[in-house]
Scaffold this motif. Sequence first.
Motif, PDB file in Angstrom:
ATOM      1  N   SER A  59       0.583   0.428  -6.281  1.00 36.23           N
ATOM      2  CA  SER A  59      -0.673   0.165  -5.568  1.00 36.23           C
ATOM      3  C   SER A  59      -0.452  -0.027  -4.071  1.00 36.23           C
ATOM      4  N   SER A 237      -6.440  -0.776  -6.588  1.00 39.35           N
ATOM      5  CA  SER A 237      -6.477   0.522  -5.921  1.00 39.35           C
ATOM      6  C   SER A 237      -7.579   1.407  -6.470  1.00 39.35           C
ATOM      7  N   ASP A 238      -8.078   2.292  -5.605  1.00 41.21           N
ATOM      8  CA  ASP A 238      -9.063   3.306  -5.966  1.00 41.21           C
ATOM      9  C   ASP A 238      -8.845   4.489  -5.035  1.00 41.21           C
ATOM     10  N   ASP A 239      -8.002   5.435  -5.483  1.00 43.32           N
ATOM     11  CA  ASP A 239      -7.584   6.573  -4.658  1.00 43.32           C
ATOM     12  C   ASP A 239      -6.916   6.058  -3.374  1.00 43.32           C
ATOM     13  N   ASP A 240      -7.414   6.459  -2.194  1.00 40.98           N
ATOM     14  CA  ASP A 240      -6.809   6.033  -0.940  1.00 40.98           C
ATOM     15  C   ASP A 240      -7.270   4.645  -0.504  1.00 40.98           C
ATOM     16  N   ARG A 242      -7.864   0.535  -1.063  1.00 43.03           N
ATOM     17  CA  ARG A 242      -7.342  -0.632  -1.753  1.00 43.03           C
ATOM     18  C   ARG A 242      -8.251  -1.815  -1.432  1.00 43.03           C
ATOM     19  N   ARG A 261      -7.631   1.276   3.795  1.00 43.07           N
ATOM     20  CA  ARG A 261      -7.386   2.677   3.449  1.00 43.07           C
ATOM     21  C   ARG A 261      -5.937   3.035   3.745  1.00 43.07           C
TER      22      ARG A 261
END
Length: 368
Positions: A59, A237-240, A242, A261
């Motif tokens: 993460s 985390s969520d793609d790029d 955090r 990001r």
Amino acid sequence: MSVHWQSFEQDAAPEEPLEPLNFINMSFWDATPVPARQWAVRDRVPAHQVTLFSGEGGSGKSIVELQLACAHVLGRDWFGTLPEPRPVIYQGCEDTRDELHRRVANICQHYDVGFADLIAGGLNMFSCVEGDGLLGVPNRSGQIEPTRLYNRLLEAAKDIQPIHIGIDTSADVFGGSEIDRGQVRQFVSLLRKLAIAANGSVVLLSHPSLTGINSGTGISGSTAWHNSVRSRIYLTSDDDLRTIEFKKNQYGPLGERVVVRYQDGVFVPEGGKTDVELAMIHKVADNAFLDLLNLTAKQLRFFGAQKGTNYAPAQLAKLPQAKGYTAKTLGDAMERLLAAEKIKLVPNPTKKASKATLVLLANSGAEQ
């Protein structure tokens, strides 16, 4: 055949008298200023305590931790705050020297500095990837004892006086059982000893369990991990993107969330302020607090630093000269000025000594 019985009481050595408990002497507290709260990162990471920082593997919590370490030694921003500038010790157990070189190089580029600047500020890193990183292990009785590496780290903390000791991760440095409440609390006590010796903070990185991930708590093992520390941070985390969430904050605001990001090897605030902008905002607020304080001192009006009817930030915010500053903004300014020793607490000169109250007075060296 006769058997001679002898009393065990006769053979036992006389019991030594118990020393009295060392009670705190509070007799001078009425005339002594209440100590200001010490922070490594204001309202986020307290000094003299242990902060648990958890996040799933991959993460980016190690990068977030390294950014905090660099922000301390450079006196730069860390996601909307300005950490206290002082040396740092970082113990990495998951990354090699080459990996640390790459990651810190990205942080240097982000802050537009060189490694020489980090060295000058006091960044001290060591890697245990190729060796034993354990700091605490159980003895035959199941009690957690410090290792030789812990004692070396303790001596370094006393000598260097780091504001921040980052330890990555708990699984690599704790040799006990994470579900044993007693062992967990004993280990956290060892880490707190490090923080006190350093006059700074300890941040311990950890991986959450599957249950901790699914529940959103971000913890693993015994609840003693959560209960024993004074602050706890959880990274999701969520793609790029955090989210850094402050799950526990014994001395500051609870539930604060910061969205960042991933960009060029570091994390940057999503729509946040730069360190230069933040420093300027703080300086303006600090100067406003000093101006208001000096104004009321000339009028022989005195205020306290503790929340109540005479709380300085709340009273100063009511003045027309406050120019819209809130009590919260002035309160933050007051804490920064106290920590920087640009203001101080003294007995109220208008009160009798027996009924002394604490007031704020600007030092002669304070900035105007």
